[in-house]
Scaffold this motif. Structure first.
Motif, short mmCIF file in Angstrom:
data_model
loop_
_atom_site.label_atom_id
_atom_site.label_comp_id
_atom_site.label_asym_id
_atom_site.label_seq_id
_atom_site.Cartn_x
_atom_site.Cartn_y
_atom_site.Cartn_z
N ALA A 6 49.27 71.48 13.72
CA ALA A 6 50.56 71.46 13.04
C ALA A 6 51.50 72.50 13.61
N VAL A 7 50.95 73.71 13.89
CA VAL A 7 51.78 74.76 14.47
C VAL A 7 52.27 74.36 15.85
N PHE A 8 51.37 73.75 16.64
CA PHE A 8 51.74 73.33 18.00
C PHE A 8 52.88 72.33 17.97
N LEU A 9 52.80 71.36 17.04
CA LEU A 9 53.83 70.33 16.96
C LEU A 9 55.16 70.89 16.49
N ALA A 10 55.14 72.07 15.85
CA ALA A 10 56.38 72.66 15.36
C ALA A 10 57.04 73.55 16.42
N THR A 161 55.26 84.63 18.85
CA THR A 161 55.90 84.38 17.56
C THR A 161 55.24 83.19 16.87
N THR A 162 55.32 83.18 15.54
CA THR A 162 54.84 82.05 14.76
C THR A 162 55.99 81.24 14.18
N LEU A 163 57.21 81.56 14.60
CA LEU A 163 58.38 80.82 14.12
C LEU A 163 58.34 79.38 14.63
N PRO A 164 58.92 78.45 13.88
CA PRO A 164 58.84 77.04 14.27
C PRO A 164 59.51 76.73 15.60
N TRP A 165 60.44 77.60 16.03
CA TRP A 165 61.09 77.34 17.32
C TRP A 165 60.45 78.15 18.45
N GLY A 166 59.22 78.58 18.24
CA GLY A 166 58.51 79.27 19.30
C GLY A 166 58.33 78.38 20.52
N LEU A 167 58.29 78.98 21.69
CA LEU A 167 58.20 78.24 22.94
C LEU A 167 56.76 78.26 23.47
N GLU A 168 56.21 77.09 23.74
CA GLU A 168 54.90 77.01 24.35
C GLU A 168 55.04 77.23 25.86
N ILE A 169 54.31 78.18 26.40
CA ILE A 169 54.30 78.40 27.84
C ILE A 169 52.90 78.08 28.36
N TYR A 170 52.84 77.39 29.49
CA TYR A 170 51.58 76.86 29.99
C TYR A 170 51.16 77.53 31.29
N GLN A 171 49.88 77.51 31.51
CA GLN A 171 49.35 77.94 32.80
C GLN A 171 49.70 76.88 33.85
N ARG A 172 50.34 77.33 34.91
CA ARG A 172 50.69 76.42 35.99
C ARG A 172 49.79 76.67 37.20
N PHE A 173 49.67 75.62 38.02
CA PHE A 173 48.77 75.68 39.16
C PHE A 173 49.48 75.19 40.42
N ASP A 174 48.89 75.53 41.53
CA ASP A 174 49.38 75.04 42.81
C ASP A 174 49.33 73.51 42.80
N PRO A 175 50.46 72.84 43.05
CA PRO A 175 50.46 71.37 42.98
C PRO A 175 49.51 70.73 43.99
N ASN A 176 49.18 71.45 45.06
CA ASN A 176 48.27 70.90 46.07
C ASN A 176 46.81 71.28 45.83
N ASN A 177 46.61 72.22 44.88
CA ASN A 177 45.25 72.66 44.59
C ASN A 177 45.20 73.14 43.14
N PRO A 178 44.88 72.27 42.20
CA PRO A 178 44.89 72.62 40.77
C PRO A 178 43.95 73.74 40.38
N PHE A 190 49.17 71.50 34.90
CA PHE A 190 48.12 70.49 34.73
C PHE A 190 47.35 70.78 33.45
N GLY A 191 47.26 69.79 32.58
CA GLY A 191 46.50 69.95 31.35
C GLY A 191 47.22 70.66 30.23
N HIS A 192 48.42 71.21 30.50
CA HIS A 192 49.20 71.90 29.47
C HIS A 192 48.36 72.94 28.72
N ILE A 193 47.78 73.86 29.47
CA ILE A 193 46.94 74.91 28.90
C ILE A 193 47.84 76.08 28.48
N PRO A 194 47.95 76.38 27.18
CA PRO A 194 48.83 77.47 26.75
C PRO A 194 48.34 78.82 27.26
N LEU A 195 49.28 79.71 27.63
CA LEU A 195 48.92 81.07 28.00
C LEU A 195 48.53 81.86 26.75
N GLN A 196 48.00 83.03 26.95
CA GLN A 196 47.43 83.80 25.86
C GLN A 196 48.44 84.10 24.75
#
Length: 334
Positions: A6-10, A161-178, A190-196
């Motif tokens: 629910a938090v993720f969707l918000a 933040t736990t506010l509803p407009w918080g921004l999800e940031i993901y781990q990104r990888f080399d497009p040629n080598n995930p 790839f995989g939309h893995i949230p950072l810490q």
């Protein structure tokens, strides 16, 4: 659905990438946003300049000098204040030239862009402060558009933040080598893995909204008080830096610090105080510049030439009348 879902969707998701490829050609969201901002600033500045009494296409002529100077100044400021990103063990100094990967300091862009605008205004014979007033709301709106590029690059964000407009940031990888992490603009999530720390405060969004509010303030104040002699531009600078001060304090991305505080916080304070002082002192210059003072050397010369042409065009009939009068006088004498 559990509470975590629910938090993720918000929250606000980040784009999975900031660069796409059209064959071998990279299409960079950051660069597109910068270009769109420049186009809008020129278009809006041109409209405001003509409304104030200036000649058409003047802003475009000035932009030929101001835009490249501004881009160079913005990059120089970024490289100077964040030199450790490009110089030192394991760094590649050539990347300091990669402006398309992000990294433009607004302070340097305004400073050196102002030098370019001054050169253009000198060549046209028009007052720089009046030109600055015309382009002020367009510039701050262009900055707002540029912040969209930061969204695609997953940069300029704040703390968790736990506010509803918080921004999800993901781990990104080399497009040629995930298997190789790459948080740069060319990386792919790839995989939309949230950072810490995800989700985080979207400080780029806070600044975007603040910039749009400042653009509205400048337009309103300019119409209400007929600002001139650079006061509309100074109002933009004061308003922008006031917002940049508190937004900068929220950011947690890597930055150069002075006395334990981000360098841009100190710069924002200094520039804001200078802009407020200018607004107060510029009132002594009196009312807004007259339309005649905005016409420039070329337009003034064209007006003079037109007047001379009118005078020369009317001289022949006058001579003819004079000749007729002389002939009449001679007949009477005879």
């Amino acid at each position: 659905m559990n509470s975590a879902s629910a938090v993720f969707l918000a929250t606000i998701p980040s784009p999975e990438r900031g660069v796409w490829y059209l064959g071998p050609i990279p299409i960079r969201a950051y660069a597109l946003c910068i270009i769109a901002g420049i186009i809008l600033a020129i278009w809006w500045g041109e409209r405001r300049w003509v409304q104030r009494g200036g000649a058409k296409n003047t802003v475009i002529d000035i932009a030929i000098f101001a835009v490249p100077f501004g881009l160079v100044g913005g990059r120089l400021y970024h490289v100077i204040t964040d030199w450790w990103r490009y110089f030192g063990p394991g760094k590649n100094p050539v990347q300091a030239l990669f402006i398309w990967d992000g990294g433009l300091g607004i302070w340097g862009a305004i400073a050196l862009g102002g030098v370019g605008a001054w050169i253009g205004c000198r060549r046209k014979g028009i007052p720089l402060p009046a030109m600055a007033d015309a382009i002020a709301p367009g510039i701050v709106t262009a900055q707002a558009i540029g912040r969209i590029g930061n969204y695609f690059n997953q940069e300029l964000y704040g703390a968790h933040t736990t506010l509803p407009w918080g921004l999800e940031i993901y781990q990104r990888f080399d497009p040629n080598n995930p298997s190789i992490p790459d948080q740069g603009p060319t990386g792919v999530a790839f995989g939309h893995i949230p950072l810490q720390d995800s989700p985080v405060h979207p400080t780029f969004l806070y600044e975007l909204l603040w910039n749009l509010a400042i653009a509205g303030l400048v337009v309103w104040a300019d119409r209400r008080f007929k600002l001139g002699h650079g006061r509309a531009f100074a109002l933009y600078v004061a308003g922008y830096t006031l917002g940049r001060f508190w937004i900068e304090l929220m950011r947690t991305d890597d930055a150069t610090h002075v006395l334990g505080v981000r360098v841009n916080v100190w710069v924002a304070l200094l520039v804001c105080a200078s802009a407020v002082a200018y607004i107060v002192l510029a009132r002594r210059r009196g009312p807004r510049e007259t339309p005649e003072s905005l016409r420039g050397k070329q337009d003034s010369a064209e007006a003079t030439t037109s007047d001379e042409a009118d005078d020369s065009g009317s001289s022949e009939p006058k001579a003819a009348v004079s000749t007729q009068d002389e002939s009449s006088t001679e007949r009477k004498t005879e």
